[in-house]
Design a protein around this motif. Structure first.
Motif, PDB file in Angstrom:
ATOM      1  N   UNK A 146       0.858  -1.179   0.000  1.00  0.00           N
ATOM      2  CA  UNK A 146       0.000   0.000   0.000  1.00  0.00           C
ATOM      3  C   UNK A 146       0.898   1.233   0.000  1.00  0.00           C
ATOM      4  N   UNK A 147       0.761   2.067  -1.047  1.00  0.00           N
ATOM      5  CA  UNK A 147       1.583   3.266  -1.154  1.00  0.00           C
ATOM      6  C   UNK A 147       0.765   4.477  -0.711  1.00  0.00           C
ATOM      7  N   UNK A 148       1.217   5.103   0.369  1.00  0.00           N
ATOM      8  CA  UNK A 148       0.599   6.331   0.848  1.00  0.00           C
ATOM      9  C   UNK A 148       1.498   7.503   0.463  1.00  0.00           C
ATOM     10  N   UNK A 149       1.005   8.711   0.657  1.00  0.00           N
ATOM     11  CA  UNK A 149       1.813   9.879   0.327  1.00  0.00           C
ATOM     12  C   UNK A 149       3.033   9.986   1.226  1.00  0.00           C
ATOM     13  N   UNK A 150       2.868   9.564   2.484  1.00  0.00           N
ATOM     14  CA  UNK A 150       3.979   9.721   3.426  1.00  0.00           C
ATOM     15  C   UNK A 150       4.610   8.402   3.847  1.00  0.00           C
ATOM     16  N   UNK A 151       4.022   7.287   3.437  1.00  0.00           N
ATOM     17  CA  UNK A 151       4.482   6.004   3.973  1.00  0.00           C
ATOM     18  C   UNK A 151       4.311   4.894   2.949  1.00  0.00           C
ATOM     19  N   UNK A 152       4.995   3.786   3.199  1.00  0.00           N
ATOM     20  CA  UNK A 152       4.826   2.541   2.444  1.00  0.00           C
ATOM     21  C   UNK A 152       4.470   1.442   3.432  1.00  0.00           C
TER      22      UNK A 152
END
Length: 853
Positions: free
Chosen positions: A695-701
Motif C-alpha cells: 500500500x503506497x501512501x503519500x507519506x508512507x509505504x
C-alpha cells in the motif's frame, strides 16, 4: 465418594460455585465492572503454597487382583507406571492423589468399598467407567481414531483406519467429564495443583476450568503432536485445542511437537507465541498459557534395584550361555502398526544378504509387548510380522540357528534387563512414536551397577561400559541421544548399514557413545522431569489471584477471560455520567478495528457509524477526530457526510479539523527519496510471498501479509523488517511491524503526536479539554494512549478531569479500559450522542481550531 458423572454431558453450566459466574456481577465503582470482591477472591499475601498434587491419567498406577476364595479385591502398586514414578520429583511433604480408571471391571455393588480402600490405602480415586463407555472411549475413540491420527495416519479409505464417529466422540467427552467430576470431589482449588496426562483426557481441562476459573492446571502430551495439516483434519479440532489452551502449562517431549501445536494455535485461532527468558507463552484471553519442552526420563532407582536382583543375574548367565559366540542385536517394542517391527526384520534380512559372514553369528532378538488394544489393524501387524520372521529364518537359518528370535510377551522387567545386558546393540526404528524409553533403559542396563557386576563375577572397576543404539529419527527420544546412529526406518538399506556399523564399530567408539548417553540419561531421570515440570507449573500459576477472571463461551468452547485489576470494561453509564459533567471534550477514534470491523470487505463506514459521528459532532462542546493510518483521499470520501468531523490521515501526517478546512502537514518539509530504496525491497518480498501486497501512501509505504500463509507471512515480515532497517539506517524514517503489516514512515509522525498536538491546540485557544476519550485497537493506537497518559501526568499542563483511554479487545494495553468489539464501540458512542441530544445545547459560542497545527 459420590460421583457427579450423572451430570448432563455437555452442560457446563450445572455447577453453582462462586467461580461459576459467566460475567462479573459486582460493581464496586460506578460503571466499572468487577468480580474481585466475591467470596472466591483473595490477595497474593493470603495465598497458601500448595503441598498436594492431583495426578490425572487414563489408568491408576495400581494392579488389581481378585481372590477367588473370598471374592475380595486386592491391590498393589504398579511400579512400572510413569505416574507413580514421577512422585520422586516432589518433596517428601507433598501429598499425591491419583485419579484414573482401573484395569479391572468392578461390579457396581463393590465400587463404593473398592473406592474407599483405594483412597485410604493408595490415595487413588477410581473413575469406574462402565464397560461399554470404556470400550467406546478408550478402544474406540482413543486407540482407533485419535492415536493413529496423532501418528500421521489418516483414514483416507474405510479400510485404512477408523473414520470419525460422533457417537465415539460423545463417549470420549463423557469419559472426560467423569474424570473431571472425580477431580472435583477431592480438589482444594485454592491450593492443589492438577497435572493431567496424555491424549485420552484433552477436553478434561475445559470442565475443570469451567468449574474453577483459577484452577492450577498442567497437561503433558506424551504422544506425537502432528503437523497442523494433519491435526486440522479433526472434525472436533477446535474443541480439543481449546481444551488444551484451558491449561496453564502444556508439556511436550520435543520441540517439533510443540512447534506443531503452536502452528495449530496460529492457523486456527490467530495466536502468536512469545519467547521470553527461555520460556514460551501464548496469550489467550488475558491468560498466559506456557509451553514446556522436556523429554521424560526413566526411574534410575527401580532399574538399578532390578539389576541387583539375583534372578536377573541368573537370567544373564543363562542368556550368555544360550547366545555364546553370537552378537546379539535387541529390539523391544509394543505390538502396533507404528513400531516398524517388520521393517526392522527386513533390514536384518538385508544385513544377512549383504554380509553372508554374519549368518550363524548375528542374532536379532525381538521382544514384543502385548498390544494395548485389539482390532483388524493389530491382527494385520501380527500376521505380517509372523510372515516376515518365518521367511527370513527359513532363508538364512539353519539347524540350531534362527537369525530372528521372536519373543511374544509379556516378558518380565528382570528378563528384559538381562537381554539388555547381553546385547551389543539396541534397535528402535519406530516409524512414529511419542517418546520411547527403551534406549534409556538399555543404556542404564549396559552400565550395570556394583551388585550386578558382583553377581556376574565381573570386576566393576576394569569392565568396559559400552553400547550402541540405532534409533529412528521419528521418535521423541532421538534428539536427546546425540551419540546414537539415527536412521530413516523406511529405508531398509540404511537400517541394514547401521546394523553393520554397530557390529564393526571400534570398542573405543562404543565406549565413548555409551558414556555420552549414560551421562544424559542418569541426570535427566523421571524425578528431574517431574520436578522441572512442577516448578514451571508453579511459575505459570503465580499470578492467578492477581487477575479478575470470568468465563465466556458455551459447551466445549468455554474459556476464561483474565484481566489485570486496573484493566476494566468501560460501561456506558460510567462514561455518560462523566460526559454530562464536562464542557470541553476531545474524542479520538481509530478507524479499522475500532468503528469498522477488521474482516469487512467493504471498508466504508456504515450508516450507523455516520449517524453517531454526526450526533457527536453536532454538540459544540465536542471535538471529534478519526485518527487513522489510511490515506486522506479515502477518509475524505468516506466521511464526506460528516461535515464537522476532524480527520487525521496516515497516522497524523495529514490533518484537517472539518470538511471546510484545508489539510495541514505535520511538518513543513519532507523528503521522500527513501521511497526509491524501500519500494524495490518491498516489491521483492511481495513477489516471493503469495497473498501479500504493498500500500503506497503519500507519506508512507506499507507491506501487508494478512492474506499470506500465517507462518510464511510472519517469517517474511521479520526478514523484511530487518532488511529495511539495514537499508534505511541513515534515512529520517522509522520501520515498524504491526498487525500483519510492515510500515515505513517519516520520523516524528505517530498517532501519539496527533493526540499531543490536538490537546495543545485546544489549550492554546483557551478551551483545554476536561474530557478525553481515545479508542483504538492496535499497536499504533498505543502511542495515543501513552501520549494522553503523559499529558495527564505533566504538572505543567492543565489538569484533564476525565480521561478514558480504551482499547478494543481484551489484551495487554496502555489503556485502562476495554470494549469487546466494534459493536460495543458504536453502542457506547450512541450513548454519548444520545446524552448530547438530551442535554441543553447553548449555541452562543463555538471555538474554531483551524490552522492551528
Amino acid at each position: 465418594m459420590l460421583s457427579k458423572s450423572c451430570f448432563n454431558l455437555l452442560n457446563l453450566d450445572d455447577y453453582s460455585a462462586v467461580d461459576r459466574t459467566r460475567i462479573p456481577r459486582v460493581m464496586t465503582v460506578p460503571g466499572i465492572i468487577s468480580d474481585f470482591d466475591g467470596p472466591g477472591f483473595r490477595t497474593e499475601s493470603e495465598s497458601v503454597s500448595s503441598e498436594r498434587r492431583i495426578i490425572v491419567s487414563n489408568q491408576l498406577p495400581v494392579k488389581a487382583h481378585k481372590d477367588l476364595e473370598t471374592q475380595k479385591w486386592g491391590f498393589e502398586w504398579d511400579k512400572d507406571a510413569l505416574v507413580l514414578q514421577l512422585k520422586d520429583g516432589f518433596g517428601p511433604e507433598t501429598e499425591v492423589v491419583y485419579v484414573g480408571s482401573l484395569s479391572a471391571d468392578i461390579d457396581p455393588g463393590d465400587q463404593d468399598e473398592v473406592g474407599q480402600v483405594l483412597f485410604d490405602q493408595f490415595r487413588c480415586v477410581p473413575t469406574f467407567l462402565s464397560l461399554e463407555l470404556q470400550n467406546r472411549y478408550y478402544h474406540g475413540f482413543c486407540k482407533h481414531y485419535l492415536w493413529p491420527l496423532f501418528h500421521y495416519m489418516l483414514p483416507v479409505t474405510p479400510n485404512h483406519g477408523v473414520r470419525f464417529d460422533r457417537v465415539l466422540w460423545q463417549s470420549y467427552v463423557s469419559a472426560n467429564k467423569v474424570f473431571a467430576d472425580k477431580v472435583m470431589e477431592v480438589i482444594n482449588p485454592d491450593e492443589d495443583y492438577v497435572w493431567v496426562h496424555d491424549y485420552h483426557l484433552m477436553v478434561l481441562p475445559t470442565f475443570l476450568r469451567k468449574r474453577f476459573h483459577r484452577v492450577r492446571l498442567g497437561f503433558f502430551h506424551h504422544s506425537p503432536f502432528p503437523s497442523s495439516e494433519i491435526y486440522r483434519t479433526l472434525p472436533i479440532r477446535d474443541e480439543i485445542l481449546r481444551g488444551l489452551l484451558n491449561c496453564d502449562l502444556i508439556g511436550f517431549h520435543t520441540f517439533d511437537y510443540a512447534r506443531h501445536f503452536l502452528s495449530c494455535c496460529r492457523r486456527m485461532f490467530g495466536l502468536d507465541y512469545k519467547s521470553r527468558r527461555g520460556y514460551i507463552g501464548l496469550e489467550y484471553y488475558g491468560r498466559t498459557v506456557s509451553i514446556k519442552i522436556l523429554p521424560v526420563g526413566i526411574h534410575m532407582g527401580q532399574l538399578e534395584s532390578v539389576m541387583s536382583m539375583k534372578k536377573t543375574a541368573e537370567k544373564v548367565v543363562e542368556l550368555k550361555g544360550k547366545f555364546d559366540g553370537k552378537i546379539v542385536i535387541l529390539g523391544v517394542d509394543d505390538m502396533d502398526m507404528f513400531k516398524g517391527i517388520s521393517l526392522k526384520f527386513l533390514a536384518m534380512g538385508q544385513l544377512l544378504e549383504d554380509h553372508p559372514e554374519y549368518r550363524g553369528n548375528v542374532v536379532l532378538v525381538q521382544i514384543v509387548n502385548p498390544a494395548r488394544s485389539s482390532g483388524q489393524d493389530i491382527q494385520e501387524v501380527k500376521d505380517e510380522t509372523s510372515m516376515v520372521v518365518s521367511e527370513i529364518n527359513r532363508k538364512y537359518g539353519r539347524p540350531g540357528y534362527d537369525p530372528i528370535v521372536f519373543l511374544n510377551g509379556p516378558v518380565s522387567t528382570q528378563d528384559k534387563v538381562a537381554y539388555f545386558a547381553i546385547s551389543e546393540c539396541c534397535v528402535v526404528n519406530a516409524v512414529r512414536d511419542g517418546m520411547n524409553l527403551i534406549p534409556y533403559k538399555y543404556t542404564v542396563s549396559r552400565q550395570g551397577c556394583p551388585d550386578f557386576d558382583t553377581a556376574l563375577g565381573l570386576d566393576g572397576l576394569t569392565r568396559t561400559r559400552k553400547s550402541v543404539i540405532i534409533v529412528s529419527e521419528f521418535i521423541g527420544c532421538s534428539p536427546s541421544l546425540s551419540g546414537a546412529i539415527r536412521v530413516n526406518p523406511w529405508n531398509i538399506d540404511c537400517v541394514s548399514e547401521a546394523m553393520n556399523l554397530a557390529i564393526t564399530m571400534p570398542e573405543s567408539e562404543k565406549q565413548m557413545r555409551h558414556e555420552k548417553h549414560y551421562k544424559y540419561v542418569s541426570s535427566h531421570d523421571v524425578a528431574y522431569w517431574a520436578r522441572s515440570f512442577d516448578q514451571d507449573l508453579e511459575r505459570a500459576c503465580r499470578e492467578h489471584y492477581l487477575k479478575r477472571c470470568w468465563g465466556i463461551g458455551f459447551g466445549l468452547g468455554f474459556r476464561v477471560v483474565a484481566l489485570g485489576p486496573n484493566f476494566r470494561k468501560l460501561s456506558v453509564e460510567h462514561i455518560v455520567s462523566s460526559y454530562n459533567k464536562t464542557h470541553s471534550r476531545l474524542i479520538l477514534l481509530d478507524y479499522d478495528g475500532t468503528v469498522m470491523p477488521q474482516g469487512s470487505v467493504d471498508k466504508s463506514p456504515s450508516p450507523a457509524v455516520i449517524t453517531v459521528l454526526n450526533g457527536l459532532c453536532s454538540d459544540p462542546k465536542n471535538v471529534v477526530f478519526i485518527v487513522s493510518g489510511r490515506g486522506k483521499d479515502s477518509l475524505s470520501k468516506w466521511f464526506a457526510p460528516c461535515k464537522g468531523l476532524g480527520l487525521s490521515a496516515e497516522h497524523g501526517y495529514f490533518t484537517r479539523w472539518n470538511e471546510d478546512s484545508e489539510w495541514e502537514l505535520s511538518m513543513l518539509t519532507m523528503e521522500f527519496e527513501w521511497k526509491k530504496m524501500a519500494l524495490p525491497v518491498m516489491e521483492h518480498y511481495t513477489e516471493a510471498t503469495d497473498g501479500s501486497f504493498i500500500e503506497q501512501k503519500e507519506s508512507a509505504l506499507v507491506w501487508h501479509h494478512q492474506e499470506a500463509d500465517p507462518d510464511f507471512g510472519s517469517w517474511q515480515a521479520k526478514e523484511l523488517f530487518d532488511h529495511l532497517e539495514n537499508v534505511l539506517a541513515n534515512e529520517p524514517v522509522v520501520v515498524k511491524r504491526g498487525q500483519h503489516i510492515v510500515e515505513v514512515k517519516p520520523q516524528g509522525v505517530s498517532k501519539g503526536v496527533v493526540a499531543e498536538s490536538l490537546i495543545a491546540t485546544m489549550q492554546s485557544k483557551g478551551k483545554p479539554p476536561d474530557f478525553v476519550l481515545c479508542i483504538g485497537d492496535d499497536r499504533s493506537d498505543e502511542d495515543m494512549f501513552e501520549s494522553i497518559a503523559s499529558s495527564v501526568a505533566n504538572p505543567n499542563s492543565p489538569a484533564i478531569a476525565e480521561v478514558f483511554a480504551c482499547t478494543v479487545g481484551q489484551k495487554p494495553s496502555m489503556a485502562k479500559y476495554y470494549l469487546d468489539d466494534t459493536d460495543d464501540v458504536v453502542n457506547m458512542l450512541h450513548g454519548l450522542a444520545n446524552a448530547s441530544h438530551h442535554m441543553a445545547k447553548p449555541a452562543h459560542f463555538q471555538v474554531s481550531f483551524e490552522g492551528s497545527l
